[in-house]
Design an enzyme around this catalytic site. Structure first.
Site, short mmCIF file in Angstrom:
data_model
loop_
_atom_site.label_atom_id
_atom_site.label_comp_id
_atom_site.label_asym_id
_atom_site.label_seq_id
_atom_site.Cartn_x
_atom_site.Cartn_y
_atom_site.Cartn_z
N PRO A 27 8.14 -4.02 21.19
CA PRO A 27 8.76 -3.01 22.04
C PRO A 27 9.54 -1.96 21.26
O PRO A 27 10.05 -2.23 20.16
CB PRO A 27 9.73 -3.82 22.92
N GLY A 28 9.60 -0.77 21.81
CA GLY A 28 10.51 0.27 21.32
C GLY A 28 11.57 0.51 22.38
O GLY A 28 12.76 0.25 22.19
N CYS A 71 16.73 28.53 25.37
CA CYS A 71 16.20 29.63 26.16
C CYS A 71 14.80 29.26 26.59
O CYS A 71 13.79 29.72 26.03
CB CYS A 71 16.20 30.92 25.33
N GLU A 72 14.74 28.39 27.59
CA GLU A 72 13.49 27.83 28.08
C GLU A 72 13.84 27.26 29.45
O GLU A 72 14.71 26.40 29.57
CB GLU A 72 13.03 26.74 27.09
N TYR A 109 13.03 7.47 22.09
CA TYR A 109 12.28 8.72 22.23
C TYR A 109 13.18 9.91 22.59
O TYR A 109 12.82 10.77 23.37
CB TYR A 109 11.14 8.56 23.25
C1 LIG Z 1 4.90 3.21 21.07
C2 LIG Z 1 4.32 1.90 20.77
C3 LIG Z 1 4.99 0.73 21.09
C4 LIG Z 1 6.30 0.72 21.82
O1 LIG Z 1 6.21 1.18 23.13
P1 LIG Z 1 7.48 1.17 24.08
O2 LIG Z 1 6.97 1.75 25.34
O3 LIG Z 1 8.52 2.02 23.44
O4 LIG Z 1 7.92 -0.24 24.19
C5 LIG Z 1 4.42 -0.46 20.70
N1 LIG Z 1 3.21 -0.50 20.06
C6 LIG Z 1 2.54 0.62 19.76
C7 LIG Z 1 1.24 0.53 19.05
C8 LIG Z 1 3.06 1.86 20.11
O5 LIG Z 1 2.37 2.96 19.82
#
Ligand SMILES: *Cc1c(COP(=O)(O)O)cnc(C)c1O
Length: 421
Positions: free
Chosen positions: A266-267, A337-338, A375
Protein backbone atom coordinates in the site's frame (compact mmCIF):
# COMPACT_ATOMS: atom_id res chain seq x y z
CA UNK A 1 -21.37 27.75 18.63
CA UNK A 2 -21.31 25.85 15.38
CA UNK A 3 -19.42 22.58 15.26
CA UNK A 4 -16.62 23.49 12.87
CA UNK A 5 -14.20 20.87 11.54
CA UNK A 6 -11.04 20.21 13.59
CA UNK A 7 -7.74 18.93 12.15
CA UNK A 8 -6.70 15.27 12.57
CA UNK A 9 -3.62 15.89 14.67
CA UNK A 10 -2.73 19.61 14.58
CA UNK A 11 -3.99 21.99 17.27
CA UNK A 12 -3.86 25.79 17.13
CA UNK A 13 -0.77 26.00 19.38
CA UNK A 14 1.31 23.36 17.60
CA UNK A 15 0.25 24.69 14.20
CA UNK A 16 1.19 28.27 15.13
CA UNK A 17 4.62 27.14 16.32
CA UNK A 18 5.26 25.19 13.13
CA UNK A 19 4.08 28.09 10.97
CA UNK A 20 6.35 30.50 12.88
CA UNK A 21 9.35 28.17 12.67
CA UNK A 22 9.06 26.95 9.07
CA UNK A 23 6.61 29.31 7.35
CA UNK A 24 3.55 28.30 5.33
CA UNK A 25 2.68 26.38 3.28
CA UNK A 26 4.35 23.38 4.92
CA UNK A 27 3.66 19.63 4.83
CA UNK A 28 3.39 18.28 8.38
CA UNK A 29 3.70 14.51 8.94
CA UNK A 30 2.72 12.83 12.20
CA UNK A 31 5.02 9.97 13.15
CA UNK A 32 2.54 8.34 15.55
CA UNK A 33 -0.06 8.07 12.75
CA UNK A 34 2.57 6.71 10.32
CA UNK A 35 3.64 4.06 12.84
CA UNK A 36 0.06 2.99 13.59
CA UNK A 37 -0.66 2.55 9.87
CA UNK A 38 2.58 0.59 9.36
CA UNK A 39 1.64 -1.73 12.23
CA UNK A 40 -1.77 -2.40 10.65
CA UNK A 41 -0.16 -3.30 7.34
CA UNK A 42 2.49 -5.53 8.96
CA UNK A 43 -0.37 -7.41 10.67
CA UNK A 44 -2.16 -8.14 7.39
CA UNK A 45 -3.67 -11.65 7.67
CA UNK A 46 -1.66 -14.30 5.84
CA UNK A 47 -1.35 -18.07 5.69
CA UNK A 48 2.32 -18.67 4.78
CA UNK A 49 4.21 -15.45 5.51
CA UNK A 50 3.94 -11.80 4.54
CA UNK A 51 6.18 -9.18 2.98
CA UNK A 52 4.67 -5.72 3.27
CA UNK A 53 6.07 -3.02 1.03
CA UNK A 54 5.61 0.73 1.01
CA UNK A 55 4.61 2.06 -2.43
CA UNK A 56 7.07 4.93 -2.20
CA UNK A 57 5.52 7.05 -4.95
CA UNK A 58 2.91 8.11 -2.37
CA UNK A 59 5.55 10.23 -0.62
CA UNK A 60 9.21 9.43 -1.22
CA UNK A 61 10.99 11.62 1.35
CA UNK A 62 14.04 9.75 2.72
CA UNK A 63 12.92 10.33 6.32
CA UNK A 64 9.70 8.45 5.59
CA UNK A 65 11.48 5.66 3.70
CA UNK A 66 13.89 5.23 6.61
CA UNK A 67 11.14 5.27 9.23
CA UNK A 68 9.13 2.60 7.40
CA UNK A 69 12.26 0.56 6.72
CA UNK A 70 13.07 0.57 10.43
CA UNK A 71 9.55 -0.67 11.18
CA UNK A 72 10.00 -3.61 8.77
CA UNK A 73 8.37 -2.43 5.54
CA UNK A 74 10.11 -3.11 2.24
CA UNK A 75 9.77 -0.94 -0.87
CA UNK A 76 7.69 -0.94 -4.05
CA UNK A 77 9.27 1.39 -6.62
CA UNK A 78 7.43 2.60 -9.72
CA UNK A 79 10.38 3.86 -11.74
CA UNK A 80 14.11 3.41 -12.03
CA UNK A 81 14.55 6.80 -10.44
CA UNK A 82 12.53 5.72 -7.41
CA UNK A 83 14.86 2.72 -7.08
CA UNK A 84 17.87 5.07 -7.11
CA UNK A 85 16.16 7.33 -4.60
CA UNK A 86 15.41 4.45 -2.20
CA UNK A 87 18.99 3.18 -2.45
CA UNK A 88 20.27 6.71 -1.80
CA UNK A 89 18.09 6.75 1.35
CA UNK A 90 19.92 3.64 2.54
CA UNK A 91 17.38 0.95 1.63
CA UNK A 92 19.11 -2.34 0.81
CA UNK A 93 18.48 -3.26 -2.84
CA UNK A 94 17.11 -6.75 -2.07
CA UNK A 95 14.21 -5.04 -0.26
CA UNK A 96 13.21 -3.05 -3.36
CA UNK A 97 10.87 -4.36 -6.02
CA UNK A 98 10.35 -2.47 -9.28
CA UNK A 99 6.99 -2.54 -11.10
CA UNK A 100 7.06 0.20 -13.67
CA UNK A 101 5.30 1.56 -16.73
CA UNK A 102 8.73 2.44 -18.18
CA UNK A 103 11.45 -0.14 -17.71
CA UNK A 104 14.56 2.05 -17.42
CA UNK A 105 17.53 1.74 -19.76
CA UNK A 106 19.69 0.85 -16.76
CA UNK A 107 17.42 -1.96 -15.52
CA UNK A 108 20.22 -4.51 -15.85
CA UNK A 109 22.47 -2.49 -13.58
CA UNK A 110 19.67 -2.13 -11.00
CA UNK A 111 18.91 -5.85 -11.17
CA UNK A 112 22.58 -6.70 -10.61
CA UNK A 113 22.50 -4.49 -7.51
CA UNK A 114 19.96 -6.95 -6.15
CA UNK A 115 16.51 -5.44 -6.73
CA UNK A 116 13.57 -7.51 -7.90
CA UNK A 117 11.85 -6.71 -11.17
CA UNK A 118 8.25 -7.46 -12.10
CA UNK A 119 7.77 -7.43 -15.88
CA UNK A 120 4.74 -5.24 -16.53
CA UNK A 121 4.38 -5.81 -20.30
CA UNK A 122 5.38 -8.42 -22.89
CA UNK A 123 8.01 -6.04 -24.19
CA UNK A 124 9.51 -5.63 -20.70
CA UNK A 125 9.58 -9.42 -20.31
CA UNK A 126 11.35 -9.81 -23.66
CA UNK A 127 13.90 -7.13 -22.80
CA UNK A 128 14.61 -8.85 -19.48
CA UNK A 129 14.80 -12.30 -21.10
CA UNK A 130 17.41 -11.07 -23.58
CA UNK A 131 19.76 -9.80 -20.88
CA UNK A 132 19.08 -12.30 -18.10
CA UNK A 133 18.20 -15.75 -19.45
CA UNK A 134 17.74 -18.29 -16.64
CA UNK A 135 17.24 -15.63 -13.94
CA UNK A 136 14.35 -14.84 -11.59
CA UNK A 137 11.57 -12.49 -12.64
CA UNK A 138 8.12 -11.45 -11.43
CA UNK A 139 5.12 -11.10 -13.73
CA UNK A 140 2.63 -8.29 -13.28
CA UNK A 141 -0.73 -9.21 -14.74
CA UNK A 142 -3.88 -7.21 -15.38
CA UNK A 143 -6.33 -9.91 -14.27
CA UNK A 144 -9.21 -8.30 -16.15
CA UNK A 145 -11.06 -6.58 -13.31
CA UNK A 146 -10.46 -3.43 -11.34
CA UNK A 147 -11.99 -1.53 -8.52
CA UNK A 148 -10.26 1.84 -8.45
CA UNK A 149 -12.27 4.86 -7.34
CA UNK A 150 -12.83 6.19 -10.88
CA UNK A 151 -11.43 6.06 -14.40
CA UNK A 152 -8.31 7.88 -13.32
CA UNK A 153 -7.49 5.62 -10.38
CA UNK A 154 -8.63 2.29 -11.83
CA UNK A 155 -5.63 0.09 -12.54
CA UNK A 156 -7.30 -3.12 -13.76
CA UNK A 157 -9.66 -4.05 -16.61
CA UNK A 158 -9.55 -3.34 -20.33
CA UNK A 159 -9.17 0.43 -19.93
CA UNK A 160 -5.98 0.10 -17.88
CA UNK A 161 -2.53 -0.35 -19.45
CA UNK A 162 -0.93 -1.57 -16.21
CA UNK A 163 0.37 -5.13 -16.29
CA UNK A 164 0.19 -7.89 -18.89
CA UNK A 165 -3.35 -8.57 -20.02
CA UNK A 166 -4.37 -11.95 -18.57
CA UNK A 167 -5.35 -13.37 -21.96
CA UNK A 168 -1.73 -13.15 -23.17
CA UNK A 169 -0.63 -15.85 -20.74
CA UNK A 170 0.47 -18.22 -23.55
CA UNK A 171 2.80 -15.57 -24.92
CA UNK A 172 4.19 -15.02 -21.43
CA UNK A 173 4.80 -18.74 -21.03
CA UNK A 174 6.54 -18.87 -24.40
CA UNK A 175 8.95 -16.06 -23.51
CA UNK A 176 9.61 -17.55 -20.07
CA UNK A 177 10.31 -20.98 -21.58
CA UNK A 178 12.45 -19.72 -24.45
CA UNK A 179 14.83 -17.89 -22.09
CA UNK A 180 14.54 -20.49 -19.33
CA UNK A 181 13.40 -17.70 -16.96
CA UNK A 182 12.28 -18.53 -13.45
CA UNK A 183 8.93 -16.79 -12.92
CA UNK A 184 8.94 -16.64 -9.11
CA UNK A 185 6.35 -13.93 -8.43
CA UNK A 186 2.91 -13.02 -9.68
CA UNK A 187 1.86 -9.42 -9.15
CA UNK A 188 -1.62 -7.95 -9.54
CA UNK A 189 -2.29 -4.42 -8.35
CA UNK A 190 -5.83 -3.48 -9.30
CA UNK A 191 -6.80 -1.22 -6.42
CA UNK A 192 -8.76 -3.72 -4.35
CA UNK A 193 -10.50 -1.13 -2.19
CA UNK A 194 -12.31 -1.82 1.04
CA UNK A 195 -14.83 -4.53 0.09
CA UNK A 196 -13.84 -7.99 1.45
CA UNK A 197 -15.74 -9.75 -1.36
CA UNK A 198 -13.57 -7.93 -3.95
CA UNK A 199 -10.48 -9.12 -2.09
CA UNK A 200 -11.75 -12.66 -2.19
CA UNK A 201 -12.36 -12.42 -5.92
CA UNK A 202 -8.99 -10.81 -6.65
CA UNK A 203 -7.03 -13.36 -4.63
CA UNK A 204 -8.89 -16.23 -6.33
CA UNK A 205 -8.18 -14.76 -9.80
CA UNK A 206 -4.54 -14.17 -8.91
CA UNK A 207 -4.06 -17.67 -7.51
CA UNK A 208 -5.34 -19.02 -10.84
CA UNK A 209 -2.42 -17.17 -12.44
CA UNK A 210 -0.05 -18.64 -9.84
CA UNK A 211 -1.34 -22.11 -10.79
CA UNK A 212 -0.10 -21.55 -14.35
CA UNK A 213 3.52 -20.97 -13.27
CA UNK A 214 5.06 -23.80 -11.21
CA UNK A 215 8.12 -21.75 -10.05
CA UNK A 216 5.99 -19.02 -8.43
CA UNK A 217 6.41 -18.84 -4.64
CA UNK A 218 5.05 -15.34 -4.01
CA UNK A 219 1.86 -13.52 -4.86
CA UNK A 220 1.79 -9.74 -4.58
CA UNK A 221 -1.73 -8.29 -4.40
CA UNK A 222 -0.55 -4.68 -4.72
CA UNK A 223 -2.09 -1.76 -2.88
CA UNK A 224 -5.14 0.37 -3.35
CA UNK A 225 -6.70 0.04 0.10
CA UNK A 226 -9.17 2.86 0.44
CA UNK A 227 -8.78 5.25 3.31
CA UNK A 228 -11.53 7.47 4.72
CA UNK A 229 -10.19 10.98 4.58
CA UNK A 230 -13.65 12.51 5.04
CA UNK A 231 -16.01 11.35 7.80
CA UNK A 232 -18.57 10.10 5.24
CA UNK A 233 -16.06 7.96 3.30
CA UNK A 234 -15.44 4.22 3.80
CA UNK A 235 -12.03 3.05 4.96
CA UNK A 236 -10.54 -0.43 4.73
CA UNK A 237 -10.41 -2.81 7.66
CA UNK A 238 -7.30 -4.80 6.74
CA UNK A 239 -8.15 -7.65 9.11
CA UNK A 240 -11.58 -8.02 7.56
CA UNK A 241 -10.26 -7.83 3.97
CA UNK A 242 -7.27 -10.06 4.60
CA UNK A 243 -9.05 -12.92 6.35
CA UNK A 244 -10.69 -14.35 3.19
CA UNK A 245 -7.38 -13.88 1.34
CA UNK A 246 -5.55 -16.04 3.88
CA UNK A 247 -8.34 -18.63 3.54
CA UNK A 248 -7.89 -18.73 -0.24
CA UNK A 249 -4.13 -19.25 0.16
CA UNK A 250 -4.81 -22.17 2.54
CA UNK A 251 -7.29 -23.74 0.14
CA UNK A 252 -4.77 -23.37 -2.67
CA UNK A 253 -2.09 -25.08 -0.56
CA UNK A 254 -4.37 -27.98 0.29
CA UNK A 255 -5.19 -28.45 -3.34
CA UNK A 256 -1.75 -28.00 -4.89
CA UNK A 257 0.74 -28.47 -2.05
CA UNK A 258 2.14 -24.99 -2.78
CA UNK A 259 2.41 -22.63 0.21
CA UNK A 260 2.41 -19.19 -1.37
CA UNK A 261 3.99 -16.21 0.40
CA UNK A 262 1.83 -13.06 0.35
CA UNK A 263 3.02 -9.57 -0.49
CA UNK A 264 1.01 -6.36 -0.16
CA UNK A 265 2.22 -2.87 -1.05
CA UNK A 266 0.00 0.00 0.00
CA UNK A 267 0.85 3.67 -0.45
CA UNK A 268 -2.33 5.52 0.40
CA UNK A 269 -3.14 3.38 3.44
CA UNK A 270 0.23 4.14 5.04
CA UNK A 271 0.30 7.86 4.37
CA UNK A 272 -3.06 9.41 3.63
CA UNK A 273 -4.14 10.61 7.05
CA UNK A 274 -0.63 10.99 8.47
CA UNK A 275 0.05 14.39 6.89
CA UNK A 276 -1.56 17.79 6.58
CA UNK A 277 -0.66 20.88 4.63
CA UNK A 278 -0.53 23.83 6.98
CA UNK A 279 -1.35 26.97 4.98
CA UNK A 280 -2.37 30.58 5.54
CA UNK A 281 -5.41 32.44 4.30
CA UNK A 282 -3.82 35.14 2.15
CA UNK A 283 -6.93 36.76 0.71
CA UNK A 284 -10.70 36.77 1.09
CA UNK A 285 -12.83 37.76 -1.90
CA UNK A 286 -16.49 37.67 -2.83
CA UNK A 287 -18.27 37.42 -6.18
CA UNK A 288 -21.47 39.03 -4.87
CA UNK A 289 -24.86 37.85 -3.68
CA UNK A 290 -25.22 35.28 -6.51
CA UNK A 291 -21.60 34.17 -6.25
CA UNK A 292 -19.28 32.74 -3.69
CA UNK A 293 -17.16 33.76 -0.74
CA UNK A 294 -13.61 32.63 -1.50
CA UNK A 295 -10.76 31.96 0.85
CA UNK A 296 -7.49 32.12 -1.09
CA UNK A 297 -4.68 30.12 0.46
CA UNK A 298 -0.92 30.44 0.04
CA UNK A 299 -0.94 26.86 -1.33
CA UNK A 300 -2.90 25.07 -4.03
CA UNK A 301 -2.38 22.56 -6.81
CA UNK A 302 1.36 23.13 -6.32
CA UNK A 303 0.98 21.07 -3.10
CA UNK A 304 -2.36 19.24 -3.35
CA UNK A 305 -3.46 18.37 -6.89
CA UNK A 306 -5.93 15.57 -6.13
CA UNK A 307 -9.05 17.76 -5.87
CA UNK A 308 -8.33 19.36 -9.26
CA UNK A 309 -7.89 16.07 -11.13
CA UNK A 310 -10.15 13.61 -9.26
CA UNK A 311 -12.59 15.87 -7.41
CA UNK A 312 -10.95 14.33 -4.32
CA UNK A 313 -12.16 15.60 -0.97
CA UNK A 314 -9.74 16.70 1.74
CA UNK A 315 -10.84 17.77 5.22
CA UNK A 316 -10.27 21.51 5.66
CA UNK A 317 -10.14 23.34 8.99
CA UNK A 318 -9.47 26.92 10.00
CA UNK A 319 -7.39 27.43 13.15
CA UNK A 320 -7.73 30.64 15.14
CA UNK A 321 -6.42 31.77 18.53
CA UNK A 322 -9.97 32.79 19.44
CA UNK A 323 -12.28 30.52 17.45
CA UNK A 324 -15.00 32.51 15.63
CA UNK A 325 -18.56 31.92 16.78
CA UNK A 326 -20.06 32.65 13.37
CA UNK A 327 -19.52 30.61 10.27
CA UNK A 328 -19.80 30.96 6.51
CA UNK A 329 -19.87 28.71 3.46
CA UNK A 330 -16.57 29.18 1.69
CA UNK A 331 -15.08 28.05 -1.54
CA UNK A 332 -11.37 27.41 -1.02
CA UNK A 333 -9.08 28.48 -3.85
CA UNK A 334 -5.41 27.77 -4.37
CA UNK A 335 -2.80 30.37 -5.31
CA UNK A 336 -2.27 29.39 -8.95
CA UNK A 337 -3.50 31.35 -11.96
CA UNK A 338 -5.62 28.43 -13.07
CA UNK A 339 -9.36 28.24 -12.50
CA UNK A 340 -9.05 24.52 -11.73
CA UNK A 341 -6.96 25.32 -8.65
CA UNK A 342 -9.80 24.70 -6.22
CA UNK A 343 -9.61 22.74 -2.96
CA UNK A 344 -13.39 22.33 -2.76
CA UNK A 345 -14.64 20.70 -5.97
CA UNK A 346 -17.88 18.74 -5.87
CA UNK A 347 -17.15 15.23 -4.55
CA UNK A 348 -15.81 13.09 -7.40
CA UNK A 349 -16.34 15.80 -10.03
CA UNK A 350 -13.52 18.28 -10.58
CA UNK A 351 -15.72 20.18 -13.07
CA UNK A 352 -18.17 21.30 -10.38
CA UNK A 353 -17.67 23.48 -7.34
CA UNK A 354 -18.74 23.05 -3.78
CA UNK A 355 -18.33 24.93 -0.50
CA UNK A 356 -17.40 24.13 3.09
CA UNK A 357 -18.97 25.51 6.24
CA UNK A 358 -16.08 27.06 8.17
CA UNK A 359 -15.66 29.65 10.91
CA UNK A 360 -15.66 33.24 9.72
CA UNK A 361 -12.09 33.57 8.48
CA UNK A 362 -9.74 36.48 8.00
CA UNK A 363 -6.46 37.07 6.22
CA UNK A 364 -3.60 35.50 8.19
CA UNK A 365 -5.67 32.68 9.69
CA UNK A 366 -4.12 29.23 9.58
CA UNK A 367 -5.82 26.68 7.35
CA UNK A 368 -5.20 22.92 7.59
CA UNK A 369 -5.71 20.66 4.56
CA UNK A 370 -5.79 17.18 6.03
CA UNK A 371 -5.47 13.78 4.36
CA UNK A 372 -2.48 15.15 2.42
CA UNK A 373 0.07 12.38 3.00
CA UNK A 374 -0.36 10.33 -0.15
CA UNK A 375 0.09 11.69 -3.69
CA UNK A 376 0.34 15.32 -2.55
CA UNK A 377 3.97 16.28 -1.89
CA UNK A 378 4.91 13.67 -4.51
CA UNK A 379 2.28 14.46 -7.14
CA UNK A 380 1.56 18.11 -7.74
CA UNK A 381 1.99 20.81 -10.35
CA UNK A 382 5.32 21.64 -8.76
CA UNK A 383 6.81 24.96 -9.91
CA UNK A 384 3.70 26.16 -11.73
CA UNK A 385 3.67 29.95 -11.38
CA UNK A 386 7.26 29.45 -10.14
CA UNK A 387 6.16 28.74 -6.59
CA UNK A 388 9.01 26.97 -4.78
CA UNK A 389 8.60 23.48 -3.35
CA UNK A 390 7.09 23.65 0.16
CA UNK A 391 9.07 22.25 3.09
CA UNK A 392 8.21 19.01 4.88
CA UNK A 393 8.21 18.61 8.65
CA UNK A 394 7.82 15.46 10.76
CA UNK A 395 6.35 15.60 14.27
CA UNK A 396 8.00 12.81 16.25
CA UNK A 397 6.25 10.72 18.90
CA UNK A 398 7.41 13.16 21.60
CA UNK A 399 5.66 16.01 19.77
CA UNK A 400 8.87 17.59 18.47
CA UNK A 401 8.78 18.99 14.91
CA UNK A 402 11.77 18.20 12.66
CA UNK A 403 12.49 19.63 9.23
CA UNK A 404 12.81 16.77 6.70
CA UNK A 405 12.87 18.92 3.53
CA UNK A 406 13.85 22.57 3.32
CA UNK A 407 11.75 25.14 1.50
CA UNK A 408 13.17 25.42 -1.98
CA UNK A 409 15.20 28.48 -2.91
CA UNK A 410 13.55 30.30 -5.83
CA UNK A 411 16.85 30.23 -7.81
CA UNK A 412 16.76 26.44 -7.73
CA UNK A 413 13.62 26.52 -9.87
CA UNK A 414 15.50 27.95 -12.86
CA UNK A 415 18.92 26.51 -12.00
CA UNK A 416 18.93 24.13 -14.99
CA UNK A 417 18.15 26.77 -17.58
CA UNK A 418 20.86 27.56 -20.07
CA UNK A 419 21.08 31.15 -21.27
CA UNK A 420 21.62 31.77 -24.95
CA UNK A 421 24.69 33.74 -25.93
C1 LIG B 1 0.69 2.95 -6.74
C2 LIG B 1 0.95 1.52 -6.51
C3 LIG B 1 0.68 0.94 -5.27
C4 LIG B 1 0.05 1.70 -4.15
O1 LIG B 1 -1.27 2.08 -4.40
P1 LIG B 1 -2.13 2.83 -3.29
O2 LIG B 1 -3.42 3.07 -3.96
O3 LIG B 1 -1.40 4.09 -2.95
O4 LIG B 1 -2.20 1.91 -2.12
C5 LIG B 1 1.02 -0.38 -5.10
N1 LIG B 1 1.56 -1.11 -6.11
C6 LIG B 1 1.82 -0.58 -7.31
C7 LIG B 1 2.43 -1.41 -8.38
C8 LIG B 1 1.51 0.75 -7.56
O5 LIG B 1 1.75 1.26 -8.76
Amino acid sequence: MANFPQPNFLKYESARQIADAFGTPVFVYDQATLEAAAKDVLNFPNAFGLTARYAMKASPNAAILKLFNKLGLWIDASSGFEVRRAIAAGIEPHKISLSTQELPDDFAELYELGIEINACSLNQLERFAKVFPGREIGLRFNPGAGSGGNNRTNVGGTSSSFGIWHEWIDQVKAIVASADLKAVRIHTHIGSGSDPSVWQKVSAMSLELVRQFPDVTRLNLGGGYKVARMANEDGTDLQECGAPVADKFREFAEETGREIHLEVEPGTYLLANACAVLASVQDVVSTGPDGYEFLKLDMGMTEVLRPSIYGAQHPIAILQAEPALEGKDYMIAGHCCESGDILTPAPGDPELLSTRSLPLAKIGDLCVIDGAGAYCASMSTKHYNSFPEAPEVLIDTAGQAHLIRRRQQPEDIWANEVSLP
